[in-house]
Every structure is written in C-alpha cells, then in structure tokens.
Design a protein around this motif. Structure first.
Motif, mmCIF file in Angstrom:
data_model
loop_
_atom_site.group_PDB
_atom_site.id
_atom_site.type_symbol
_atom_site.label_atom_id
_atom_site.label_comp_id
_atom_site.label_asym_id
_atom_site.label_seq_id
_atom_site.Cartn_x
_atom_site.Cartn_y
_atom_site.Cartn_z
ATOM 1 N N ARG A 159 15.577 54.505 42.109
ATOM 2 C CA ARG A 159 16.044 53.129 41.894
ATOM 3 C C ARG A 159 16.281 52.410 43.349
ATOM 4 O O ARG A 159 17.588 52.106 43.551
ATOM 5 C CB ARG A 159 17.300 53.227 41.132
ATOM 6 N N GLY A 160 15.232 52.218 44.059
ATOM 7 C CA GLY A 160 15.464 51.233 45.322
ATOM 8 C C GLY A 160 16.153 51.995 46.428
ATOM 9 O O GLY A 160 17.026 51.514 47.253
ATOM 10 N N THR A 161 16.153 53.577 46.615
ATOM 11 C CA THR A 161 16.653 54.173 47.312
ATOM 12 C C THR A 161 16.069 54.391 48.585
ATOM 13 O O THR A 161 14.866 54.791 48.543
ATOM 14 C CB THR A 161 17.565 55.473 46.923
ATOM 15 N N ASN A 162 16.922 54.790 49.935
ATOM 16 C CA ASN A 162 15.957 55.604 50.754
ATOM 17 C C ASN A 162 15.683 56.849 50.380
ATOM 18 O O ASN A 162 16.462 57.405 49.812
ATOM 19 C CB ASN A 162 17.222 55.864 52.088
ATOM 20 N N HIS A 163 14.597 57.241 50.726
ATOM 21 C CA HIS A 163 14.211 58.595 50.161
ATOM 22 C C HIS A 163 12.970 58.997 51.101
ATOM 23 O O HIS A 163 12.201 58.411 51.897
ATOM 24 C CB HIS A 163 13.834 58.607 48.712
ATOM 25 N N GLY A 164 12.849 60.383 51.123
ATOM 26 C CA GLY A 164 11.587 60.962 52.010
ATOM 27 C C GLY A 164 11.181 62.194 51.098
ATOM 28 O O GLY A 164 12.073 63.237 50.832
ATOM 29 N N TRP A 165 9.801 62.382 51.007
ATOM 30 C CA TRP A 165 9.518 63.589 50.357
ATOM 31 C C TRP A 165 8.783 64.702 51.478
ATOM 32 O O TRP A 165 8.207 64.621 52.284
ATOM 33 C CB TRP A 165 8.103 63.165 49.625
ATOM 34 N N ILE A 166 9.550 66.159 51.099
ATOM 35 C CA ILE A 166 9.233 66.989 52.025
ATOM 36 C C ILE A 166 8.586 68.192 51.061
ATOM 37 O O ILE A 166 9.217 68.628 50.045
ATOM 38 C CB ILE A 166 10.179 67.427 53.045
ATOM 39 N N ASN A 167 7.440 68.729 51.213
ATOM 40 C CA ASN A 167 6.764 69.695 50.511
ATOM 41 C C ASN A 167 7.064 71.037 51.301
ATOM 42 O O ASN A 167 6.246 71.248 52.431
ATOM 43 C CB ASN A 167 5.381 69.618 50.134
ATOM 44 N N ARG A 168 8.178 71.835 51.135
ATOM 45 C CA ARG A 168 8.343 73.020 52.016
ATOM 46 C C ARG A 168 7.706 74.207 51.645
ATOM 47 O O ARG A 168 7.617 75.418 52.116
ATOM 48 C CB ARG A 168 9.832 73.233 52.194
ATOM 49 N N GLY A 169 6.900 74.034 50.551
ATOM 50 C CA GLY A 169 6.297 75.171 49.936
ATOM 51 C C GLY A 169 4.880 75.500 50.539
ATOM 52 O O GLY A 169 4.625 75.013 51.770
ATOM 53 N N THR A 170 4.017 76.393 49.862
ATOM 54 C CA THR A 170 2.749 76.623 50.606
ATOM 55 C C THR A 170 1.699 76.118 49.812
ATOM 56 O O THR A 170 0.433 76.247 50.069
ATOM 57 C CB THR A 170 2.512 78.207 50.532
ATOM 58 N N ALA A 171 1.835 75.344 48.738
ATOM 59 C CA ALA A 171 0.680 74.798 47.850
ATOM 60 C C ALA A 171 1.304 73.232 47.945
ATOM 61 O O ALA A 171 2.092 72.697 47.828
ATOM 62 C CB ALA A 171 0.709 75.125 46.621
#
Length: 193
Positions: A159-171
C-alpha cells in the motif's frame, strides 16, 4: 549477467478475450506475452507487461493491445498495470549500487516517490496499491521497519510503502503484480509537512 547463471526467459502465456462484431465473447489472442523486458543492469530482473488501463472504470471495448507500450513501473494516472516479474537470486553487486542508478535502470527515474531515506539501494516507493501473488520460488520484501519472507502461494497487499525485493535463494522467484494508481498515504503526506 554478472554473477548470474544464464537462464531461459519464460514469457507467461497471455489469453485476451473480447467481442466479435455481433457482441459475442471470443478469444482475441492466445500466445506468449510479447512485452518482455530483461533488465540486465539490475541483476537480470525480467518484467512482462501483460495489460494496462488508462482510466477507471476501464474500457473493455476494441481489440488493441493495451500492453503494447513502454512505461516505467507505476500505472497511468487513474489506471492499472498487470505484470509478471521474475527476480533471479539477487546479485551481490546490487547491495552497493546507488539507489538513483537502480531506479534509473528499472525505468523509474522521476517516478519513484520520496519517503523515508531508503535503507537499502533496492528500496523504492510508488503511489500505488499493489496486489501481489508469489507464483514460484521465495523472496524477501524489505520495509522501513523489518521484512517479510514470501513463498509460492503467498499474497501481499503493498500500500504505497517503501519496499525492496531481495531474492536470497538459489532459484528465480516469479510474482504476479497488479499495480493500481492510488492516492498518497495520509501518514506519508503528514510526515512530509
């Protein structure tokens, strides 16, 4: 792709319905979605734009491809955008790249809104409400305070928030997101005064 294993880009199948001249429902298109963007500068994120609306209520007339356009992340004013995004495992170089460069590489230059200073270079904010479904894999979403781990089948309302996506996995992780134009959150507006 720096630090990434070469992978085949999978465009999602897109089926579009409409009407024939007599008003009967038909399939207008059934094929892999054509508007696919590989963003090598941001670690290999793949974004497929599936559909865009420019107004609300949206038009359901005609046969034009509403996704046949170039655009940044936010939808048009009073509109929406539907995407499938594939996040490969996050390239460690992304942790040190300036936020302004990442926003430019995502096509969000001038579209990302100010909020609290980002705690990580991948953090951004748009004036949208986003309906998110994790289709495959796992991913972490950072917020100003904390983060949440999401798996296939999980849903998120952003809902209009500061956010960032991080994929810490291997796939890779694939998510479906519907971005809907929204008002500025009252809390953000008051904090900025």
């Amino acid at each position: 792709m720096t630090g990434q294993v070469e992978r085949k880009i999978r465009a999602p199948r897109r089926v579009v319905t409409g009407h024939d001249e007599s008003g009967r429902s038909i399939v207008i298109e059934d094929r892999d979605a054509p508007n696919v963007t590989l963003r090598t500068e941001t670690g290999g994120i793949v974004s497929t734009l599936l559909w865009v609306t420019d107004q609300s209520p949206a038009s359901t007339s005609g046969r034009h491809d509403a996704a046949d356009r170039k655009m940044g992340v936010p939808p048009p004013k009073m509109g929406s955008a539907f995407r499938v995004i594939e996040f490969p495992p996050t390239d460690p170089a992304m942790h040190h790249k300036p936020n302004v460069e990442i926003l430019r590489d995502w096509g969000m230059e001038g579209e990302a809104l100010p909020g609290h200073p980002p705690r990580h270079p991948l953090v951004h904010r748009t004036r949208t409400i986003d309906y998110i479904v994790v289709l495959e894999g796992e991913i972490d979403m950072m917020l100003d305070e904390g983060e949440v781990h999401l798996r296939a089948g999980d849903t998120l309302i952003q809902r209009g928030t500061n956010h960032g996506w991080i994929n810490r996995g291997t796939a890779p992780c694939r998510v479906a997101i519907i971005f809907i134009d929204a008002d500025e959150p009252d809390e953000v507006r008051r904090a900025a005064q």
